[in-house]
Design a protein around this motif. Sequence first.
Motif, PDB file in Angstrom:
ATOM      1  N   LEU A 164     -34.672   3.555  46.174  1.00 34.74           N
ATOM      2  CA  LEU A 164     -35.691   2.692  45.459  1.00 34.74           C
ATOM      3  C   LEU A 164     -35.138   1.493  45.128  1.00 34.74           C
ATOM      4  CD1 LEU A 164     -38.411   2.079  43.699  1.00 34.74           C
ATOM      5  CD2 LEU A 164     -37.447   3.497  41.918  1.00 34.74           C
ATOM      6  N   GLY A 165     -33.928   1.261  44.611  1.00 39.52           N
ATOM      7  CA  GLY A 165     -33.189   0.052  44.159  1.00 39.52           C
ATOM      8  C   GLY A 165     -33.189  -0.905  45.398  1.00 39.52           C
ATOM      9  N   SER A 166     -33.507  -0.771  46.450  1.00 41.77           N
ATOM     10  CA  SER A 166     -33.564  -1.654  47.643  1.00 41.77           C
ATOM     11  C   SER A 166     -34.749  -2.516  47.602  1.00 41.77           C
ATOM     12  CB  SER A 166     -33.326  -0.959  48.874  1.00 41.77           C
ATOM     13  OG  SER A 166     -34.348  -0.293  49.132  1.00 41.77           O
ATOM     14  N   LEU A 167     -35.579  -1.922  46.725  1.00 48.24           N
ATOM     15  CA  LEU A 167     -36.954  -2.884  46.768  1.00 48.24           C
ATOM     16  C   LEU A 167     -37.212  -4.092  45.886  1.00 48.24           C
ATOM     17  CD1 LEU A 167     -39.467  -0.207  47.655  1.00 48.24           C
ATOM     18  CD2 LEU A 167     -38.276  -1.610  49.083  1.00 48.24           C
ATOM     19  N   GLN A 168     -36.178  -4.804  45.745  1.00 51.89           N
ATOM     20  CA  GLN A 168     -35.946  -5.678  44.690  1.00 51.89           C
ATOM     21  C   GLN A 168     -36.813  -6.904  44.433  1.00 51.89           C
ATOM     22  OE1 GLN A 168     -31.712  -7.019  44.236  1.00 51.89           O
ATOM     23  NE2 GLN A 168     -30.964  -5.196  44.893  1.00 51.89           N
ATOM     24  N   ASN A 169     -37.773  -7.000  45.615  1.00 51.53           N
ATOM     25  CA  ASN A 169     -38.808  -7.811  45.435  1.00 51.53           C
ATOM     26  C   ASN A 169     -40.288  -7.154  44.741  1.00 51.53           C
ATOM     27  OD1 ASN A 169     -37.763 -10.206  46.401  1.00 51.53           O
ATOM     28  ND2 ASN A 169     -37.803  -8.904  48.566  1.00 51.53           N
ATOM     29  N   LEU A 170     -40.270  -5.815  44.290  1.00 52.40           N
ATOM     30  CA  LEU A 170     -41.155  -5.242  43.432  1.00 52.40           C
ATOM     31  C   LEU A 170     -41.615  -5.976  42.416  1.00 52.40           C
ATOM     32  CD1 LEU A 170     -41.014  -1.237  43.763  1.00 52.40           C
ATOM     33  CD2 LEU A 170     -42.603  -2.817  45.288  1.00 52.40           C
ATOM     34  N   VAL A 171     -42.813  -6.183  42.226  1.00 49.40           N
ATOM     35  CA  VAL A 171     -43.598  -6.485  41.045  1.00 49.40           C
ATOM     36  C   VAL A 171     -44.414  -5.409  40.450  1.00 49.40           C
ATOM     37  CG1 VAL A 171     -45.173  -8.437  39.984  1.00 49.40           C
ATOM     38  CG2 VAL A 171     -43.594  -8.921  41.874  1.00 49.40           C
ATOM     39  N   VAL A 172     -45.050  -4.589  41.230  1.00 54.01           N
ATOM     40  CA  VAL A 172     -45.705  -3.551  40.980  1.00 54.01           C
ATOM     41  C   VAL A 172     -45.298  -2.094  41.463  1.00 54.01           C
ATOM     42  CG1 VAL A 172     -48.133  -2.407  40.484  1.00 54.01           C
ATOM     43  CG2 VAL A 172     -47.584  -4.990  40.166  1.00 54.01           C
TER      44      VAL A 172
END
Length: 292
Positions: free
Chosen positions: A84-92
């Motif tokens: 999950l930590g690889s999705l560093q562009n996540l806003v929501v």
Amino acid sequence: MGGKKSKSAVDDDTTQSGRKSAAQDENLPTVERIRKHTTTHFGYKVLSLARRGLTDAPEELWEITELQKVNLSLNALRSVPPSLGSLQNLVVLNLWGNQLTSLPPEIGRLRNLKVLFAYRNRLNDVPEELGSCTKLEVLSLASNQLTSLPASLSSLAGLKKLNLSHNLIAHIPGCVYSMKSLVFLQLACNRLENIADQIQALADLKILIVEGNCIHSLPKMLCRLTKLELLNVDFNDIQSVPEEMHRLRRLEKLACHPLDKGLHIRHNPLLKPIKEVLDGGLQALYSYLKTT
């Protein structure tokens, strides 16, 4: 001369086209098949895998690092991997309605995260690393099995809305009093017996909901929250109210409907004369408190 195709011919073409598209999809790497389901909504890269009966999220999902909004709600997920930590562009990030017992420490790498929905799961605790998500503005951990929050969440100074309702919390976590930007705090249906004087630190609070607890009294310091527009203390063990409550001028009426602004104070063992005074409405209570 070329004539119009018959309906059956058009249907055949459509069917063949659909089969060809499906065959092409099968030839794509899995990550590309998932990427084809992403959409752009209001400028955000969005992927919804809600209501898919998933017990595990597809491993390839964590490779689509451009994603900004991910919806994995209403599945049967028991865990979320460190990837999950690889999705560093996540806003929501929407994880509500699963069977999660924990969140991975790697969630702290989501430094752009603004909204996290993890309600209706089976969380026993929250990782300290969530405190690294300092851009968080909305956090819902309702309907879990939490007894507290880690002190590290004190760093969530920009958090505006926090929902901790329907948990097992006996004391408002100390870190909450450091969340100075809170405008909405929901703690209904826990095991609270009191509200600490530190509540005065939440000067921007507009909505405070603590119904369905075991609160015996309201602290005087609560009356310093002069921006309160909705205060719900229904279904507690309150016998009286502080004299200073008349300062809460934005509580304009006694409210009954859950969504109404004002003071909700039904189903408490209020003593005389407060109980009788309230029969005249909130302004009658304020007038009484100012003269005592």
